[in-house]
Design a protein around this motif. Structure first.
Motif, short mmCIF file in Angstrom:
data_model
loop_
_atom_site.label_atom_id
_atom_site.label_comp_id
_atom_site.label_asym_id
_atom_site.label_seq_id
_atom_site.Cartn_x
_atom_site.Cartn_y
_atom_site.Cartn_z
N ASP A 210 0.89 4.56 -2.44
CA ASP A 210 0.62 5.90 -1.91
C ASP A 210 1.78 6.86 -2.16
OD1 ASP A 210 -1.77 4.92 -1.07
OD2 ASP A 210 -1.22 4.75 1.05
N LYS B 26 1.91 7.96 -5.72
CA LYS B 26 0.86 8.93 -6.03
C LYS B 26 1.03 10.25 -5.29
CE LYS B 26 -2.84 5.58 -7.03
NZ LYS B 26 -4.18 5.10 -6.60
N HIS C 206 0.86 9.65 0.46
CA HIS C 206 1.18 8.98 1.72
C HIS C 206 1.35 9.99 2.85
CE1 HIS C 206 2.77 6.18 4.59
NE2 HIS C 206 3.85 6.92 4.75
N GLN D 73 0.82 -1.21 0.00
CA GLN D 73 0.00 0.00 0.00
C GLN D 73 0.85 1.26 0.00
OE1 GLN D 73 -3.60 0.16 -0.10
NE2 GLN D 73 -2.92 2.20 -0.69
N GLY E 57 -3.46 9.06 3.86
CA GLY E 57 -3.32 8.97 2.41
C GLY E 57 -4.45 8.27 1.70
N THR E 58 -4.98 7.20 2.29
CA THR E 58 -6.02 6.40 1.63
C THR E 58 -7.18 6.12 2.56
OG1 THR E 58 -4.90 4.34 2.26
CG2 THR E 58 -4.39 5.25 0.09
#
Length: 407
Positions: A57, A60, A63, A53, A167-168
């Motif tokens: 992150d 992109k 994170h 993960q 982040g997600t």
């Protein structure tokens, strides 16, 4: 970026082992180099999942290191603050989700530490009624409640993502949120359709209810049955929006649980609904006796004794329930309990009345018109709720008649 095994010996001479994930982010340290981060895990599976993960992150640029993350409880406060433009009842519901179902279990967990496994474990505890830390007992939550509080947790994390605190959104990675079409259909089948005589009063029951309705409750129940307004729309309906000459009700506002007036539930909720003749007559008679407010003005159509907005609970406990009992529309196992618990059952009947064939006493209206009269935000809602009530085009009598023409 890698996953490594880290071993060490404690002061007591005991050998310990953990899994270490080491990675760098675009953020620069004091020396001007990419900042390095280290995170330890007891299980390799968890370390591998985090590693996979965090790679995505970091690539992109979304994170957020644990040091900059905040706890779920703090994120919940931020989320509630951002809901200021929503109705008070909605915000109170979100706050209740936080206080009773989210914070006791996850309040102290940092957003960056939340994983799908942690969320699934939290859902299992809610379903089974496992007490949160510091609690001695807890009631199992229903599947519907678990679904609703999970949605609230997802909204909370979504707000935190936008604020840069994580982040997600792990809730969006749950399999339950990624169901395929077949699974959704199976879920709807398990839930079951609205049934006549169970969820929707029968025509005979409605006749009995209206026959037993007296006083100020009769015009209210007539409008609920023949015009299909929501309870909140009935409570907030002013006389200025009732055109007795044209036989129309203009729905432009509603009263919430705190008796505050606001716009309808959706944009489509603002609509014009025709009033049948018998209901117009009842409203004309009621207008002569309708209570006025302190300034002697005639404002709300179905007010309390002082001419102000009536509470929903009073309508159900003092109006609907006694009327159902007087009409002998009671629960199969208890003749002193009303068969239908709320006004929404009458709205369901209105929908079925609009849909049913004229030969069966209905209006036989097209789906789009039914949706407009109900004030649904889109026609799909009407189809999902009431589609099974529409007359079948393959009716055996119609088939026989058609066959005879060509036989």
């Amino acid at each position: 970026m890698s996953v490594r095994t880290h071993t060490w010996t404690t002061k007591s001479g005991e050998q310990r082992q953990a899994y270490l994930v080491q990675y760098s982010t675009a953020e620069l340290d004091k020396r001007g180099k990419r900042k390095r981060h280290v995170k330890f895990f007891d299980r390799k599976k968890e370390a591998d999942a985090f590693h996979a993960q965090v790679r995505v992150d970091v690539s992109k640029g979304v994170h957020v290191p644990a040091s900059k993350s905040i706890a779920v409880e703090a994120a919940g406060r931020n989320w509630i603050d951002s809901c200021g433009d929503l109705e008070r009842t909605t915000v109170d519901g979100y706050q209740q989700h936080l206080n009773l179902h989210i914070n006791p279990y996850l309040g102290g967990v940092k957003l960056s530490a939340l994983t799908v496994a942690i969320v699934r474990d939290w859902q299992d505890k809610l379903r089974k009624g496992v007490p949160a830390p510091g609690q001695t007992q807890a009631e199992p939550r229903t599947a519907d409640m678990v679904k609703r509080v999970t949605t609230s947790l997802g909204s909370l994390i979504g707000d935190a993502v936008e604020r840069g605190h994580v982040g997600t959104n792990v809730v969006r990675n749950l399999r339950a949120n990624r169901k395929r079409g077949k699974e959704r259909k199976a879920e709807r089948r398990a839930k079951g359709r609205l049934k006549i005589g169970v969820d929707i009063p029968t025509p005979v029951e409605v006749d009995a209810i209206l026959g037993a309705a007296t006083g100020r409750w009769r015009p209210l129940l007539l409008v609920a049955v023949r015009c299909g307004l929501r309870a909140s729309e009935l409570r907030g309906l002013p006389w200025s929006e009732v055109d007795l000459k044209k036989g129309e009700i203009h729905v432009r506002q509603r009263a919430d649980a705190y008796n505050r007036i606001g716009p309808p539930k959706s944009e489509s909720g603002e609509r014009t609904v025709p009033i049948p003749p018998a209901t117009i007559k009842a409203l004309k008679e009621w207008k002569l006796n309708c209570p006025r407010n302190a300034s002697r003005e005639l404002h709300y159509v179905f007010p309390n004794g002082e001419g102000n907005i009536e509470n929903h609970a009073n309508i159900v406990t003092r109006g609907l329930a006694p009327t159902l009992i007087a009409a002998k529309v009671t629960a199969p196992d208890d003749s002193e309990a009303p068969k239908y618990s709320g006004l929404h059952a009458l709205r369901h009947f209105f929908a079925s009345w609009c849909i049913n064939r004229k030969v069966d006493g209905g209006l036989e209206l097209p789906l789009k018109v039914v949706s407009e009269r109900l004030g649904h935000s889109n026609i799909a809602i009407t189809a999902d709720l009431y589609g099974h009530l529409f007359p079948r085009s393959d009716d055996s009598k119609e088939l026989a008649a058609a066959e005879g023409k060509f036989g």
